[in-house]
Design a protein around this motif. Structure first.
Motif, short mmCIF file in Angstrom:
data_model
loop_
_atom_site.label_atom_id
_atom_site.label_comp_id
_atom_site.label_asym_id
_atom_site.label_seq_id
_atom_site.Cartn_x
_atom_site.Cartn_y
_atom_site.Cartn_z
N ARG A 214 0.83 -1.21 0.00
CA ARG A 214 0.00 0.00 0.00
C ARG A 214 0.86 1.26 0.00
O ARG A 214 0.60 2.22 -0.69
CB ARG A 214 -0.92 0.01 1.23
CG ARG A 214 -2.21 -0.75 1.02
CD ARG A 214 -3.09 -0.72 2.26
NE ARG A 214 -3.24 0.63 2.80
CZ ARG A 214 -3.50 0.91 4.07
NH1 ARG A 214 -3.66 -0.08 4.95
NH2 ARG A 214 -3.63 2.15 4.48
N LEU A 215 1.93 1.20 0.83
CA LEU A 215 2.82 2.36 0.90
C LEU A 215 3.48 2.59 -0.46
O LEU A 215 3.55 3.73 -0.94
CB LEU A 215 3.90 2.17 1.96
CG LEU A 215 4.83 3.40 2.00
CD1 LEU A 215 4.27 4.44 2.95
CD2 LEU A 215 6.24 3.04 2.37
N ILE A 216 3.93 1.51 -1.08
CA ILE A 216 4.60 1.66 -2.39
C ILE A 216 3.64 2.29 -3.40
O ILE A 216 4.02 3.18 -4.16
CB ILE A 216 5.15 0.30 -2.88
CG1 ILE A 216 6.34 -0.11 -2.00
CG2 ILE A 216 5.58 0.38 -4.34
CD1 ILE A 216 6.93 -1.46 -2.35
N ARG A 217 2.37 1.87 -3.38
CA ARG A 217 1.40 2.48 -4.30
C ARG A 217 1.25 3.97 -4.04
O ARG A 217 1.21 4.79 -4.96
CB ARG A 217 0.04 1.77 -4.19
CG ARG A 217 0.00 0.43 -4.93
CD ARG A 217 -1.42 -0.04 -5.19
NE ARG A 217 -2.18 -0.26 -3.96
CZ ARG A 217 -2.15 -1.41 -3.27
NH1 ARG A 217 -1.41 -2.42 -3.66
NH2 ARG A 217 -2.87 -1.54 -2.17
N ARG A 218 1.19 4.33 -2.76
CA ARG A 218 1.09 5.76 -2.42
C ARG A 218 2.33 6.52 -2.88
O ARG A 218 2.25 7.66 -3.35
CB ARG A 218 0.91 5.95 -0.90
CG ARG A 218 -0.47 5.59 -0.39
CD ARG A 218 -0.76 6.21 0.98
NE ARG A 218 0.23 5.86 2.00
CZ ARG A 218 0.11 4.81 2.83
NH1 ARG A 218 -0.94 4.02 2.77
NH2 ARG A 218 1.04 4.56 3.74
N ARG A 219 3.49 5.89 -2.74
CA ARG A 219 4.73 6.56 -3.14
C ARG A 219 4.83 6.71 -4.66
O ARG A 219 5.31 7.72 -5.15
CB ARG A 219 5.97 5.81 -2.60
CG ARG A 219 6.07 5.72 -1.06
CD ARG A 219 5.81 7.02 -0.34
NE ARG A 219 6.73 8.06 -0.76
CZ ARG A 219 6.59 9.35 -0.47
NH1 ARG A 219 5.56 9.77 0.25
NH2 ARG A 219 7.48 10.24 -0.89
N TRP A 220 4.36 5.72 -5.39
CA TRP A 220 4.32 5.84 -6.85
C TRP A 220 3.40 7.00 -7.24
O TRP A 220 3.68 7.72 -8.20
CB TRP A 220 3.85 4.54 -7.51
CG TRP A 220 4.99 3.57 -7.72
CD1 TRP A 220 5.28 2.48 -6.96
CD2 TRP A 220 5.99 3.63 -8.75
NE1 TRP A 220 6.40 1.84 -7.44
CE2 TRP A 220 6.86 2.52 -8.54
CE3 TRP A 220 6.25 4.50 -9.81
CZ2 TRP A 220 7.96 2.27 -9.36
CZ3 TRP A 220 7.36 4.23 -10.62
CH2 TRP A 220 8.20 3.14 -10.40
N ALA A 221 2.34 7.18 -6.49
CA ALA A 221 1.43 8.30 -6.78
C ALA A 221 2.15 9.64 -6.55
O ALA A 221 1.98 10.59 -7.33
CB ALA A 221 0.18 8.20 -5.91
N GLN A 222 2.97 9.71 -5.50
CA GLN A 222 3.77 10.93 -5.25
C GLN A 222 4.73 11.17 -6.41
O GLN A 222 4.88 12.29 -6.89
CB GLN A 222 4.60 10.79 -3.96
CG GLN A 222 3.86 11.07 -2.67
CD GLN A 222 3.55 12.55 -2.48
OE1 GLN A 222 4.43 13.37 -2.42
NE2 GLN A 222 2.28 12.87 -2.42
N ILE A 223 5.37 10.11 -6.85
CA ILE A 223 6.34 10.24 -7.96
C ILE A 223 5.59 10.73 -9.21
O ILE A 223 6.06 11.65 -9.89
CB ILE A 223 7.05 8.89 -8.22
CG1 ILE A 223 7.88 8.49 -6.98
CG2 ILE A 223 7.94 8.98 -9.46
CD1 ILE A 223 8.39 7.05 -7.00
N ALA A 224 4.42 10.16 -9.46
CA ALA A 224 3.63 10.56 -10.64
C ALA A 224 3.27 12.04 -10.57
O ALA A 224 3.29 12.76 -11.57
CB ALA A 224 2.38 9.70 -10.74
N LYS A 225 2.94 12.50 -9.36
CA LYS A 225 2.57 13.91 -9.19
C LYS A 225 3.74 14.85 -9.49
O LYS A 225 3.55 16.03 -9.77
CB LYS A 225 2.10 14.18 -7.75
CG LYS A 225 0.63 13.85 -7.50
CD LYS A 225 0.26 14.04 -6.04
CE LYS A 225 0.28 15.50 -5.60
NZ LYS A 225 -0.04 15.63 -4.15
N ALA A 226 4.96 14.31 -9.38
CA ALA A 226 6.15 15.15 -9.58
C ALA A 226 6.65 15.11 -11.02
O ALA A 226 7.63 15.80 -11.36
CB ALA A 226 7.26 14.71 -8.62
N VAL A 227 5.98 14.34 -11.88
CA VAL A 227 6.49 14.15 -13.25
C VAL A 227 6.61 15.46 -14.01
O VAL A 227 7.59 15.70 -14.72
CB VAL A 227 5.61 13.12 -14.01
CG1 VAL A 227 5.83 13.23 -15.51
CG2 VAL A 227 5.94 11.71 -13.55
N ASP A 228 5.64 16.34 -13.85
CA ASP A 228 5.68 17.60 -14.59
C ASP A 228 6.40 18.72 -13.84
O ASP A 228 6.47 19.85 -14.34
CB ASP A 228 4.25 18.07 -14.90
CG ASP A 228 3.57 17.09 -15.86
OD1 ASP A 228 4.28 16.53 -16.72
OD2 ASP A 228 2.35 16.89 -15.74
#
Lengths: 341, 341
Positions: A214-228
């Motif tokens: 679950r944590l890894i999924r949340r962290r991937w979401a953070q990474i995705a938010k930083a893409v731009d």
């Protein structure tokens, strides 16, 4: 709940010939810190209490002690961490009085699911019972491996929120004894092995594997938010044991090489409100790994760890938990107060 | 709104041969701090931005600069305060661009109520227009007195939230130019003279006398709440210019002589939540006077200043505002950047 040995501390201070000391305490030992100040003053040693909130041995108030004209610092609640200290410092780990064996006994069936050869880890609060726990488990037929850990920890089997070196041993699964949630989560992420957390107070257990996913999924979401994100603030902490300047500069260079506008920020207590006025699209915390992972919901901008930046830039594929690694550890700390240097 | 002279700063850094600098900024100049970092890095000087919130020259990040391996500190927004600094520090006061004369012109009738001989004071933001304001007022027939002030301030006529020495001159009333509320309130309390605050941005004026009376009533209420307190925490700050250790010890001794249980506490940023776990009935802040006066509503325990403790113990009758006094001041700072030491 915890035992602080005032008599031993007084003895150590007398050996140092200390006349004035600063007492530093984590949230949970404030009353004990105050009683210790009373006790020392009754015995002729002037005591100043640090009112700053302390989260670990990574943030010793040695500079403050020196500034206040103190001959020594008493650091309550955590064991020694290898840092250059400006005044002699007495580390007073606080050992919990709870017996860990009943919780192990109650959950034997779950523990057996880890396999036969298991790694055993815990926090400083329960480290004095590690051998007792090992004895019990061996009697129940387990092969118990206790990792030595590196120089950031004090004892074999000890994990910190930023260091899981003692959990990285050849075993089928990891048994964590302790009350927190962040430490066993880090163990699961750092070892990628089945990890069971046994709470010695409540007797409850949690399998950390799902939590880690679950944590890894949340962290991937953070990474995705930083893409731009185009502008990055890379933050390190001026807390002595969290100042990862070389790593912070490495991250700054990495981001710049990839065309990102990047500035290096240094601050003591890292929290988003203090950063509100700057013009950055995303932040990287190169200090306590707990800040971006535990506190990200309070940030209005994406906030990443250094390995997450590598994923963002396409330099890494697998998720890796941010750790602060130490060097080789030569000797263990005593299971009691420790005077440094 | 403010002018920061990047070119002058670069020149000063080149004279120092600085290769890495820390930039410290108050809340209102964060974007300027970031632009300055950009500018310096374009010119080959590595810049680290301090993310810690800064409220004044009383809290220079010189120790942090040293720890980060910086050759110099750039302190934005405040003028030099006489403190022992660990790295060369460039103080960059920020002067507001607003013209102060129109607000004076608009309010001449009110200003005349102060009398003919008036003291003129302001904050660092408008100090560069003090002579212009004086000229205007003299032309209008006033006798204008500008106090020299002590070593805690940088220029004649300058007041701080903790120092009103420049307002204590032989005059019938005090004219304060500036936007804040706390500074003119302190002026009124410290001088006990009719005090008029003129806001150069809005053109509004406030008579501070009633405000001062209201504040005194609130402070007496705080003192009354502390009458039954048995246990006192006396707090000083580890911020370099707020560490009033001798005064804090005097207050500790005073309280103990009057039979109160008292402990000395030191902390960086003083706020009630960090103190929640201690066992005290009341607190005394011997640091920035603004903390107990501006922030007391956020404290769940009474919080006093040192002169208020004297009232509590029956050692003083009249209300006195807490000030941090300096020594004699020999020279003024330049009306621009200032390199120290």
């Amino acid at each position: 709940m915890h035992e602080i040995s005032n008599g031993e501390i007084l003895e150590a201070l007398r050996e140092l010939n200390a006349r004035r000391v600063l007492i530093q305490t984590p949230e949970g030992l404030k009353r004990e810190a105050q009683s210790l100040a009373d006790f020392l003053e009754e015995n002729g040693i002037e005591a100043i209490i640090s009112g700053d909130i302390n989260y670990g041995a990574c943030d010793p108030a040695d500079r403050e002690a020196k500034m206040l004209g103190c001959d020594a610092l008493i650091h309550l609640g955590h064991s020694y961490m290898r840092l250059k200290l400006e005044v002699p410092t007495i580390f007073v780990p606080a050992f919990a009085k709870v017996d860990v064996v009943p919780a192990l006994e109650k959950n034997l069936e779950e523990i057996r699911k880890l396999g036969e050869r298991i790694a055993l880890v815990t926090t400083a609060q329960h480290i004095h019972q590690l051998e007792r726990a090992r004895g019990f488990l061996e009697k129940e037929g387990f092969e118990v491996v206790v990792g030595r850990g590196d120089s950031r920890v004090s004892w074999p089997g000890q994990v910190l929120g930023c260091n899981f070196s003692a959990a990285k041993v050849d075993a089928e699964g990891v048994l964590f004894i302790g009350a927190g949630y962040f430490h066993p989560l880090g163990v699961a992420l750092a070892t990628r092995k089945p990890t069971l957390a046994v709470n010695p107070y409540s007797g409850d257990v949690i399998w950390m594997d799902n939590e880690a996913e679950r944590l890894i999924r949340r962290r991937w979401a953070q990474i995705a938010k930083a893409v731009d994100a185009k502008k990055f603030g890379v933050i390190t902490s001026t807390k002595k044991g969290q100042l990862r300047l070389a790593e912070a500069k490495r991250v700054v260079e990495l981001l710049r090489e990839h065309g990102k506008y990047t500035k290096l920020i240094a601050m003591n207590h890292i929290s988003y409100p203090a950063l509100e006025g700057f013009d950055f699209d995303a932040y990287v915390v190169v200090a306590c790994p707990r800040v971006p992972i535990d506190d990200y919901e309070n940030w209005r901008k994406p906030v990443l760890t250094p390995p997450e930046v590598e994923i963002l830039l396409g330099l890494r594929e697998d998720y890796e938990f941010d750790e602060i690694k130490g060097a080789e550890r030569r000797e263990d700390e005593p299971l009691g107060i420790s005077l440094r240097p």
